[in-house]
Design an enzyme around this catalytic site. Structure first.
Site, PDB file in Angstrom:
ATOM      1  N   GLY A 229      -0.584  19.993   6.786  1.00  0.00           N
ATOM      2  CA  GLY A 229       0.530  19.081   6.539  1.00  0.00           C
ATOM      3  C   GLY A 229       0.172  17.809   5.800  1.00  0.00           C
ATOM      4  O   GLY A 229       0.885  16.813   5.900  1.00  0.00           O
ATOM      5  N   ALA A 232       2.906  17.066   3.175  1.00  0.00           N
ATOM      6  CA  ALA A 232       4.151  16.715   3.868  1.00  0.00           C
ATOM      7  C   ALA A 232       4.077  15.286   4.400  1.00  0.00           C
ATOM      8  O   ALA A 232       5.028  14.501   4.246  1.00  0.00           O
ATOM      9  CB  ALA A 232       4.404  17.694   5.009  1.00  0.00           C
ATOM     10  N   GLU A 255      -1.813  19.738  -7.223  1.00  0.00           N
ATOM     11  CA  GLU A 255      -1.742  21.085  -6.651  1.00  0.00           C
ATOM     12  C   GLU A 255      -0.353  21.696  -6.786  1.00  0.00           C
ATOM     13  O   GLU A 255      -0.213  22.872  -7.097  1.00  0.00           O
ATOM     14  CB  GLU A 255      -2.144  21.020  -5.172  1.00  0.00           C
ATOM     15  CG  GLU A 255      -2.251  22.387  -4.512  1.00  0.00           C
ATOM     16  CD  GLU A 255      -2.752  22.287  -3.088  1.00  0.00           C
ATOM     17  OE1 GLU A 255      -3.427  23.225  -2.632  1.00  0.00           O
ATOM     18  OE2 GLU A 255      -2.449  21.284  -2.417  1.00  0.00           O
ATOM     19  N   ARG A 264      10.618  19.839  -1.424  1.00  0.00           N
ATOM     20  CA  ARG A 264      10.131  19.394  -0.118  1.00  0.00           C
ATOM     21  C   ARG A 264      10.836  18.108   0.304  1.00  0.00           C
ATOM     22  O   ARG A 264      11.234  17.941   1.458  1.00  0.00           O
ATOM     23  CB  ARG A 264       8.616  19.158  -0.172  1.00  0.00           C
ATOM     24  CG  ARG A 264       7.794  20.423  -0.112  1.00  0.00           C
ATOM     25  CD  ARG A 264       6.381  20.113   0.320  1.00  0.00           C
ATOM     26  NE  ARG A 264       5.608  21.301   0.571  1.00  0.00           N
ATOM     27  CZ  ARG A 264       4.493  21.319   1.298  1.00  0.00           C
ATOM     28  NH1 ARG A 264       4.053  20.199   1.844  1.00  0.00           N
ATOM     29  NH2 ARG A 264       3.829  22.435   1.485  1.00  0.00           N
ATOM     30  N   GLY A 401     -20.408  12.487   1.002  1.00  0.00           N
ATOM     31  CA  GLY A 401     -20.373  11.437   2.007  1.00  0.00           C
ATOM     32  C   GLY A 401     -19.868  10.123   1.459  1.00  0.00           C
ATOM     33  O   GLY A 401     -19.524   9.217   2.217  1.00  0.00           O
ATOM     34  N   ARG A 439     -11.429  -0.276   8.271  1.00  0.00           N
ATOM     35  CA  ARG A 439     -12.331  -1.385   7.956  1.00  0.00           C
ATOM     36  C   ARG A 439     -11.798  -2.720   8.471  1.00  0.00           C
ATOM     37  O   ARG A 439     -12.564  -3.608   8.812  1.00  0.00           O
ATOM     38  CB  ARG A 439     -12.550  -1.439   6.446  1.00  0.00           C
ATOM     39  CG  ARG A 439     -13.621  -2.371   5.989  1.00  0.00           C
ATOM     40  CD  ARG A 439     -14.025  -2.063   4.561  1.00  0.00           C
ATOM     41  NE  ARG A 439     -14.901  -0.902   4.477  1.00  0.00           N
ATOM     42  CZ  ARG A 439     -15.152  -0.233   3.345  1.00  0.00           C
ATOM     43  NH1 ARG A 439     -14.563  -0.602   2.227  1.00  0.00           N
ATOM     44  NH2 ARG A 439     -15.962   0.801   3.350  1.00  0.00           N
TER      45      ARG A 439
END
Length: 489
Positions: A229, A232, A255, A264, A401, A439
């Site tokens: 999701g 969404a 995408e 949607r 990372g 943060r």
């Protein structure tokens, strides 16, 4: 030595450009001499010059060498005067080039008064900016004539070169704590008049209580396993900001097509099921009316969609700058990070390419002073890990990372039933929004409900209110943004 060669080449390029257009590059050799002379006789002038100037501010190569010798002395904590400067130039092999000790003695006699130093420094900085702009313009001109350079790349390079030419010569003044506190007090006073949300609202009170809204210059990573999701949730956030708060939002969808995204949004906005919007189930006449009525707000919303597949970083930066400048965009959503194309030289080195993408997204957010929400995939480790009911962790961020490092916030979407961690039918809609990194605030888990047929996330109390008020409609159709059943039902 390498820096000296680079500087010489730059000066030759400027001279050549000057010859091409019949003008000398902007320069003030007499002012350069006055600055160097003042530095030789007054220590305060040395401090001021070292703070404001660098060797590039001197056009004459001899003056540049003398300034670099003085800079070396300052680095070595040695006093700057004719004797020490002569010794340093001799050590560097440049003494005879600049004209020997006599040249330094002449410089110390040229300056009229060290009191004029601030004015001299200002002139040299202005000349430097002019030269840098000329060099940047010449590079832009060459690239513009080169057919192999793509237009989007050309625009981005042009903007960056001009920006760098200006910013490299503009230094921020050091501020005392008193003035900073006064500014902070004014900011606090201003915030007292609002609802507590200082950034772009997410539309979810539980999230906004923690984040105070999506903040300027922040890179927010929204991550989950495929089909959980992400899109969404991101569309819900974009819709809430654009429709409810009239804040311009841009969505870069790598995408899904713009038509798929629109459907949607129409599903969650109208209250009709996804099957009806997709055409699997035919719409009744009253549902057509409901659809048209409910979409009026969405149609007028300042929501912009770009569905360029595999968009390149340079193209994204250019479009983002234009959207902020021309449309006043306050929030950008990227769906999703791993589908962007990084620098060509890093193709094939996936981890470094993704690292370059995340760095660019963070730099763009900071430069444009807007939050950027970038969707990201999670590795299979979150599903395969035993214990913790499959909760994702920061180490699960896929392929690099540096995503975790660059992000100001990392948010996970966790649905235990979807990954097979719960067989209870009542858990099918239960979802956790996990703020795993923040943060500038706290981290916590927020329980929500995901209505898959409505492609919509809801706060728990909102879902319970709907179920209590409309037990039948909650299992069938309900009006998701009107607080009750549709007037057409």
């Amino acid at each position: 030595m390498a820096d000296q060669k680079k500087t010489t080449r730059k000066k030759e390029n400027l001279d050549n450009i000057g010859l091409e257009i019949g003008n000398k590059p902007p320069q003030a050799p007499d002012v350069e001499e006055a600055v160097l002379g003042a530095m030789l006789i007054e220590q305060s002038c040395v401090d001021q010059a070292m703070e404001e100037l660098n060797s590039a501010c001197f056009y004459d190569p001899k003056h540049k060498m003398i300034f670099e010798a003085m800079a070396s002395l300052v680095t070595e904590h040695t006093a700057v005067d004719i004797i020490t400067c002569t010794a340093k130039l001799k050590e560097q092999g440049n003494l005879e080039t600049v004209g020997g000790p006599v040249a330094l003695a002449n410089l110390s006699e040229i300056v009229g008064s060290a009191a004029h130093m601030e004015y001299y420094v200002k002139i040299l900085k202005q000349k430097t900016i002019q030269r840098d702009l000329i060099s940047a313009s010449h590079e832009i001109l060459k690239d513009a004539f080169d057919d192999s350079v793509k237009v989007d790349e050309l625009i981005d390079k042009a903007q960056t070169r001009v920006y760098d030419a200006i910013q490299s010569n503009v230094k921020r003044d050091i501020q005392d704590i008193g003035s900073i506190i006064n500014e902070a007090m004014s900011d606090i006073q201003e915030q007292q008049g609002n609802t507590g949300v200082t950034g772009v609202p997410s539309g979810f009170p539980s999230i906004d209580r923690v984040t105070m809204g999506w903040q300027k210059s922040d890179l927010i990573i929204l991550a989950a396993r495929p089909s959980v999701g992400k899109t969404a949730f991101a569309l819900n956030i974009a819709r809430n900001a654009a429709v409810d708060h009239h804040m311009p939002v841009a969505v870069f969808s790598l995408e899904m097509s713009n038509l798929q995204l629109a459907k949607r949004l129409m599903t969650s906005e109208s209250g009709l099921t996804a099957d009806k919007i997709k055409g699997g189930v035919k719409l009744e006449d009253f549902e057509w009316q409901q659809l048209e009525y409910k979409l009026k707000g969405l149609q007028k919303a300042p929501l912009y969609i770009d569905d360029t597949p595999g968009i390149q970083l340079m193209e994204f930066r250019t479009k983002a700058k234009n959207l902020v400048k021309n449309k006043g965009v306050r929030l950008i959503v990227v769906d999703y990070l791993q589908l962007m194309q990084g620098p060509a030289e890093l193709r094939g080195m996936r981890e470094q390419e993704v690292a370059a993408i995340s760095r660019t997204l963070k730099a763009t957010a900071k430069e444009l002073e807007i939050p950027i929400i970038a969707l990201s995939q999670l590795s299979r480790a979150s599903v395969q890990r035993s214990g913790g009911i499959g909760k994702p962790q920061l180490s699960d961020l896929r392929e690099s990372g540096s995503i975790e490092q660059d992000a100001d916030m990392v948010i996970f979407i966790h649905r235990p039933d979807y990954i097979g961690m719960s067989d209870n039918p009542e858990d099918r809609e239960k979802t956790q929004i996990i703020i795993a990194k923040h943060r500038n605030g706290e981290t916590l888990d927020i329980d929500m409900t995901f209505k898959s047929d409505q492609v919509r996330f809801m706060e728990l109390d909102e879902a319970l209110d709907i179920q209590a008020s409309h037990p039948v409609e909650s299992r069938m159709n309900y009006d998701p943004f009107g607080g009750g059943a549709s007037e057409f039902e």
